[in-house]
Design a protein around this motif. Structure first.
Motif, PDB file in Angstrom:
ATOM      1  N   GLU A 123       0.805  -1.224   0.000  1.00 22.03           N
ATOM      2  CA  GLU A 123       0.000   0.000   0.000  1.00 22.03           C
ATOM      3  C   GLU A 123       0.839   1.275   0.000  1.00 22.03           C
ATOM      4  OE1 GLU A 123      -2.896  -0.187   3.139  1.00 22.03           O
ATOM      5  OE2 GLU A 123      -3.743   1.765   2.650  1.00 22.03           O
ATOM      6  N   HIS A 131       0.157   6.222   8.008  1.00 22.60           N
ATOM      7  CA  HIS A 131      -0.459   6.202   9.336  1.00 22.60           C
ATOM      8  C   HIS A 131       0.551   6.852  10.261  1.00 22.60           C
ATOM      9  CE1 HIS A 131      -2.114   2.736   7.076  1.00 22.60           C
ATOM     10  NE2 HIS A 131      -3.233   2.985   7.711  1.00 22.60           N
ATOM     11  N   TYR A 168       4.005   3.108  11.673  1.00 18.77           N
ATOM     12  CA  TYR A 168       3.282   1.838  11.485  1.00 18.77           C
ATOM     13  C   TYR A 168       4.045   0.846  10.605  1.00 18.77           C
ATOM     14  CZ  TYR A 168      -1.003  -0.859  10.146  1.00 18.77           C
ATOM     15  OH  TYR A 168      -1.948  -1.818   9.911  1.00 18.77           O
ATOM     16  N   ASP A 185      -7.235   5.910  13.360  1.00 18.25           N
ATOM     17  CA  ASP A 185      -7.472   4.734  12.527  1.00 18.25           C
ATOM     18  C   ASP A 185      -8.676   3.998  13.126  1.00 18.25           C
ATOM     19  OD1 ASP A 185      -7.391   2.795  10.615  1.00 18.25           O
ATOM     20  OD2 ASP A 185      -5.259   2.353  10.825  1.00 18.25           O
TER      21      ASP A 185
HETATM   22  C1  NOJ Z   1      -7.791   0.373   8.967  1.00 20.03           C
HETATM   23  C2  NOJ Z   1      -6.591   0.733   8.156  1.00 20.03           C
HETATM   24  O1  NOJ Z   1      -5.428   0.662   8.928  1.00 20.03           O
HETATM   25  C3  NOJ Z   1      -6.684   2.128   7.542  1.00 20.03           C
HETATM   26  O2  NOJ Z   1      -5.593   2.335   6.688  1.00 20.03           O
HETATM   27  C4  NOJ Z   1      -7.977   2.295   6.834  1.00 20.03           C
HETATM   28  O3  NOJ Z   1      -8.035   3.546   6.201  1.00 20.03           O
HETATM   29  C5  NOJ Z   1      -9.104   2.120   7.837  1.00 20.03           C
HETATM   30  N1  NOJ Z   1      -9.036   0.765   8.371  1.00 20.03           N
HETATM   31  C6  NOJ Z   1     -10.480   2.384   7.250  1.00 20.03           C
HETATM   32  O4  NOJ Z   1     -10.847   1.377   6.403  1.00 20.03           O
END
Ligand code: NOJ
Length: 748
Positions: A172, A209, A213, A287
């Motif tokens: 990602e 994040h 992370y 998050d």
């Molecule tokens: C958890 C993920 O870590 C994050 O990247 C994502 O945007 C959120 N879920 C919402 O789906």
């Protein structure tokens, strides 16, 4: 106040003569709104819920849906996620605008990571293109399609730097390098947000994040992060800072702890650095449930505690922890959270709503006609085909084995992934439709009919579903014999092997980095009857394919390339596109080397002083299989004449000449690395500080010039101060992080 009342209020404010730039206008409007909002309504803006469909129908009678329904009605929700479709979004928006006292519109967020319906390559693959324009264009395409289904906010780009291929989320991001990662992050922010955030085809981006992370211990998702200050300042934070400087409107915090403090409650990160030092004026979203997870971390006693800790630390919006909506009002009333923090958070959230144009027209992104017209639009297919081709990395090509001749006789194609129309879509494809990727077989068919396909053994047993761990076939060898027979009767074998589409991504960490299931066994069995194999890898992370590298003549890294996957792969295999990708992440020789990356410190014992006592493994080389920045072409590029001019220390110039010495046109990525020989904090053995991608015709050459300023030559000391220190530097320029021409200069 309903939306039309809001309009009246803004008209009134304008009449009063409040002019100036948009920002000032918004701030004045926000001031007025804040004055009339109740504390409960303010806290409501700080609450985000996951989607549920009943909200647009009859009122739900029980459970979570009932709670959410009531909260929406009372203006106790500021944003939703995972609600999509122009009609659905409109219905929910209308409900909130009409039913709640102030009628403040919702923001609708979604993980639009590499496209909505039309899918681009996974972000790691796109990073391999090193083509910032193509990457920006791809994010633009994502914004156009997702905004057509009512979305106005994406939880992307992920700008986490990571050095651990075991971590599933490497797919990602942009890989292991801070410099490249920051440039790509900015390109994506620009692509999503465009020039004008209020346009109906642009969406707010999220740098995530925040922070660290990507350094989950042992590559296990959600695991503890334990890093030094220098890594935090020099490796992890710069891509976030670059995104903030380019006006990213939101930042998402992370699940992990840093120095024992969960990011969601990390005032040092969110208040001191992000909002303080960097002056970030958008908002921070937690998050998913990261607030409530602080209870499991052993940091908060309960969700009351969560509300206090997170709000005080600068986490503005609570995604799905229910902590703010349940407790924050009382905590403010009891003096545990300063109302100024709440006002500041609400101001930030409203600011983004104004900028998105939602306060003027809450239905701006809800046009079913646009939705019909834009999804899977041919222009979008062209965009993703372009970036898919550029994302492919040629890892090995002995004696010009590739490209294949267009009328090559007798090709065998082997492996279930060759016919797979879903795996190439990769992970994070919430909006897309399974089975919509062009498979490798379909792509090949456009060049030749002269191939025989043999699936070989099944790769996955049963369905591949997002929420489930797919079961890999480890035992059933049905299909081996047929694959071996077909390979034996062919001149060339194309083997498509790797990982299925959701074998990487969130929660998809792996302890092994080999070809999963029976694939290695199959590869070796086919090799025994026909060694003329092109291995086409389809995967979401670097793999340790050392055997393949030692034995096969050609290897093509094709990642998960999205909707146009097979067309891009076939174009490369048959030479219609000359591969130009370069690895954004090091490929290890074996999993035990991980984390392995191109820019470590030198250590006190870098080279063999004697046989034993130096920094090495007794059973594996220190070298990677393929280094960062590496990638071959069907032509050859020669570097010569490095020239360094350091007469102006604020603009050190480095020039090299690059010549295409082969027979076909091609694109090269010239990369510049520096090494600061002695510094007050140890510097890495090399650091990428410049790159340029360009095309050269056969025989053509080009002089590439890089300019190194303080921004490239300095670093953060352990107090977070950016310093530029005098002294000697090495500079290396080439087509990979290894090798290249070497120059030197001294900074006075
Ligand atoms: C958890 C993920 O870590 C994050 O990247 C994502 O945007 C959120 N879920 C919402 O789906």
């Amino acid at each position: 106040m309903k939306n039309h009342q809001l309009k009246l209020l803004s008209g009134f404010l304008l009449l009063l003569g409040i002019h100036g730039n948009l920002f000032a206008q918004y701030e004045a409007k926000i001031d007025s709104l804040l004055r009339i909002m109740t504390l409960e309504e303010k806290v409501g803006q700080m609450n985000q819920y996951n989607g549920f469909w009943e909200a647009t129908g009859t009122s739900p009678s029980s459970g979570d849906a009932k709670v959410k329904y009531e909260h929406l009605k009372k203006g106790r929700v500021g944003a939703m996620l995972n609600v999509r479709g122009a009609e659905n979004v409109r219905a929910l928006q209308e409900f909130v605008v009409k039913e709640s006292r102030l009628g403040i519109p919702l923001i609708f967020g979604l993980d639009v990571i590499h496209g909505h319906k039309t899918l681009a390559p996974i972000p790691l693959a796109e990073a391999a293109s090193w083509d910032l324009k193509a990457i920006e264009q791809s994010a633009r395409m994502s914004a156009i399609e997702s905004s057509a289904v009512g979305i106005n906010w994406t939880f992307a780009p992920m700008v986490d730097i990571t050095r651990d291929a075991r971590w599933g989320r490497v797919m990602e991001g942009a890989g292991e390098d801070t410099y490249l990662g920051a440039k790509i992050g900015v390109a994506r922010v620009r692509g999503f947000q465009g020039e004008d955030l209020s346009a109906p085809n642009t969406i707010a981006a999220t740098a995530k994040h925040f922070a660290g992370y990507g350094f989950a211990e042992a590559g296990r998702d959600y695991n503890t992060v334990d890093i030094g200050t220098s890594t935090l300042y020099n490796i992890i934070l710069p891509p976030f800072k670059a995104a903030v400087e380019n006006n990213v409107r939101t930042v998402m915090n992370s699940f992990n702890v840093i120095n024992g403090i969960p990011s969601t409650a990390n005032a040092f990160l969110q208040r001191d650095i992000l909002k303080g030092e960097w002056g970030f004026d958008g908002f921070v979203v937690s998050d998913w449930g990261s607030g409530a997870e602080m209870i499991d971390h052993g940091f908060a006693r309960d969700t009351v505690d969560v509300a206090v800790l997170a709000a005080n630390a600068g986490s503005d919006m609570d995604m799905e922890s229910y902590a703010y909506v349940r407790h924050l009002k009382r905590m403010v009333e009891e003096g545990k959270v300063d109302i100024a923090y709440v006002d500041d958070a609400v101001r930030r959230i409203l600011r983004v709503k104004y900028e998105l144009g939602l306060m003027d027209d809450p239905y701006r992104y809800c046009d079913p006609e646009r939705e019909k017209e834009l999804l899977y639009h041919p222009d979008h297919m062209a965009t993703v085909l372009d970036v898919a081709k550029k994302s492919i990395v040629l890892l090995k090509n002995e004696k010009g084995f590739l490209p294949l001749e267009k009328h090559q006789k007798k090709i065998a194609v082997i492996g279930p992934l060759a016919a797979d129309k879903t795996s190439p879509l990769g992970n994070w494809r919430i909006g897309s439709d399974d089975g919509t990727a062009v498979s490798v077989l379909e792509g090949l068919s456009k060049y030749t009919e002269n191939y025989t396909y043999s699936k070989g053994p099944d790769f996955v047993v049963g369905p591949i579903e997002f929420a489930l761990e797919a079961k890999i076939n480890e035992t059933d060898t049905t299909g081996f014999a047929e694959a071996i027979r077909v390979a034996g009767a062919s001149e060339v074998v194309i083997m498509v092997l790797g990982e299925h589409g959701i074998q990487s991504g969130e929660g998809r960490s792996r302890a092994r980095l080999d070809l999963p299931g029976l694939q290695q066994e199959l590869l070796e069995a086919v090799y025994a009857v026909n060694p003329n194999i092109v291995l086409v890898l389809m995967n979401g992370r670097p793999l340790a394919i050392t055997w393949a590298d030692e034995h096969l003549p050609a290897i093509v890294e094709a990642w998960h390339l999205g909707s146009q996957s097979g067309n891009a792969i076939a174009a490369v295999l048959f030479g219609d596109y000359n591969p130009s990708g370069k690895l954004p992440m090091t490929f290890p020789r074996s999993v035990g080397q991980v984390p392995i990356y191109y820019n470590p410190y030198n250590t006190g014992r870098p080279g063999p002083k004697d046989e034993v006592f130096w920094s090495h493994y007794t059973d594996e080389s220190n070298k990677p299989l393929y280094p960062f920045g590496y990638g071959l072409s069907y032509t050859h590029f020669e570097y010569s004449g490095i020239h360094v001019d350091a007469s102006n220390p604020k603009a050190v110039k480095v020039q090299v000449t690059v010549k295409n010495t082969g027979k076909v046109a091609g694109e090269e990525v010239a990369q510049l690395y520096i090494r600061d020989r002695v510094a007050s904090v140890v510097r890495p053995v090399k650091e990428l500080k410049g790159f340029e991608k360009f095309a050269l015709a056969p025989g053509e050459s080009k002089t590439v010039e890089f300019v190194l300023t303080d921004a490239e030559l300095g670093f953060y000391d352990n107090s977070g101060k950016f310093v530029v220190e005098p002294g000697e530097f090495d500079v290396m320029v080439g087509g990979s992080s290894e090798g290249g021409l070497v120059g030197k200069f001294e900074l006075q």
